[in-house]
Design a protein around this motif. Sequence first.
Motif, short mmCIF file in Angstrom:
data_model
loop_
_atom_site.label_atom_id
_atom_site.label_comp_id
_atom_site.label_asym_id
_atom_site.label_seq_id
_atom_site.Cartn_x
_atom_site.Cartn_y
_atom_site.Cartn_z
N GLN A 132 -6.29 -16.53 4.45
CA GLN A 132 -5.67 -15.67 3.46
C GLN A 132 -4.86 -16.48 2.44
O GLN A 132 -4.37 -17.56 2.74
CB GLN A 132 -4.75 -14.65 4.15
N VAL B 252 -7.81 -12.14 1.16
CA VAL B 252 -8.75 -13.26 1.20
C VAL B 252 -9.31 -13.49 -0.21
O VAL B 252 -9.55 -12.52 -0.94
CB VAL B 252 -9.90 -12.98 2.19
N TYR C 129 -10.79 -7.54 4.36
CA TYR C 129 -10.63 -8.84 3.71
C TYR C 129 -9.52 -8.85 2.66
O TYR C 129 -9.45 -9.76 1.85
CB TYR C 129 -11.96 -9.24 3.05
N ILE D 196 -15.30 -13.43 0.36
CA ILE D 196 -15.55 -12.10 0.93
C ILE D 196 -17.04 -11.79 0.83
O ILE D 196 -17.65 -11.98 -0.22
CB ILE D 196 -14.74 -11.03 0.17
#
Length: 539
Positions: free
Chosen positions: A201, A111, A108, A116
């Motif tokens: 993202q 992100v 992740y 997450i």
Amino acid sequence: MAGASRSDSQPGNQAAAELWPREEARRIAERVAAYEPERPVIFQSGFGPSGLPHLGTMAEILRPSFVRKAFHLIEPSRPSRLIVFIDDLDALRKVPENVPNREDVARYLGVPVSKIPDPFGCCASFADHMLGQLGGFLAPVEVEYEIVRAAEMYSSGRFDEGLKLILEKHAEIIAIIAPTLREENRAGWSPFMPICPKCGQVVERAVTAYHPERGTIEFTCEKSAGGTSGCGFSGEQSVLGGKAKVQWKVDWALRWFVLKVDYELYGKDLTDSARLSGQILRVMGAKQPVGFPFEMLLDEQGHKISKSIGRGVSVEQWTRYAPIEVLKMFLLLNPRRARKLFLEAIPQYVDEYLDALREYAAASEEQRRESVLEFVIQSTTPRRFNSTLTFGLMMNAVAALGSSDRDFIWKYIVRYDASIAGDPETEKMGRALMECALNFYRDFIEPTKKIYTPTDAEREQLKTLAAYLRENQNASAEEIEKKIYDLGRENYDKPGKIFPLMYRSILGQERGPRLGAFIRLATPARVVELIDATIARTA
């Protein structure tokens, strides 16, 4: 360790340091003098939930609370708020070393931490877990604050007014920031980091066009803020409603602008960032908050405490070895000087606090209002410590008595200084210190104790001291200390050279407290037992 030398910077000599919250309060009072009476003064601090909170985090929240308290002494009728801003829309840039399932978390990178999954498995997200940790972390220090989350500010539209202004002024903002960057990073820098609608993202250095009239930007998802590859999406997207966030220097100015922040402390390493954020704020048409750059908290090796590496002391560790008020006093004093904060130094800080508490109890009401403890004491804090006993001496008594029997240890302590049990608040503090001393001894002293083998000449010196103590069970601390010095003069070119022998033989360590006071506390009879055991073991 317990026998470490005391610092020269005692609380009683900290007049200038004690006054810094009041000095800051006066600066704030000047700033807000023209405000409407009902307008609150806004104090702000921040927490990036990309890692677990540590004592540096506590410093960043407690220190503005100290200034807020000082401000209310000047302006008691003026409302105020202490906002702790949680940047949970920030992208995860690296995986902290102190979280579980690090390989899963690494998927992740780039992100927002609010999106997450919680690697600990107990909360809705990574950010929620860290925020819960922050609440528990701050609970023992009785600080009043309110949480404001970036994800909510962006998605709810509360930041939209500022975001529109940043979009309109983007060229001026780029002109402020770009010259401060390394040459290879200047091209393509943008105030905005769009959140890709396809991969989720936070995208960096991707903006190719700005449309202030539509409130949008064009971008291509090539690389995330976490350094990972983008998904290749390309298109036009609004900067409003949580679809983009701004770079952090711009974000800092955005917070100041929308929340109308009046005061913020920040680490000295962020001084240039604060200056640049102030310039951006002026472009947006607002006035920079009153600022205070403080020095960093360091670990024993002189490294900055870090939440991502897990370097530093936790509040659970601290409260195992010392009262929480000691930590608050440590964080209050000398913010302009880098200070080491590590567990082995705690005994020194405790004794400094006890000195301040004795002064506080003896002071007049007017003097107390000027005391550092006015910012430190809490609702349950003992206001007195009438005993002369030091924490270092108490820890060495625990070591010498060789027992975890609390009643047994307490009887020895009371025998040394009956005043520790003669007052409810003094006894409360004394018993709390005894628990801390037991924990410190078990965790730090006992594992390092070494069996010392004295030479024949040293055994004779130990026998002489043991014989004196047997015959003088009621000798005062001063008389015992004098006897040890006399032995030192008889056997060494400098009398002080005898003390390492005594510490090694009696305590199993290289240093320790004043031996006369220690032997009086542990009792001559108990010390004779320790000396006899050393002699018998090495005969």
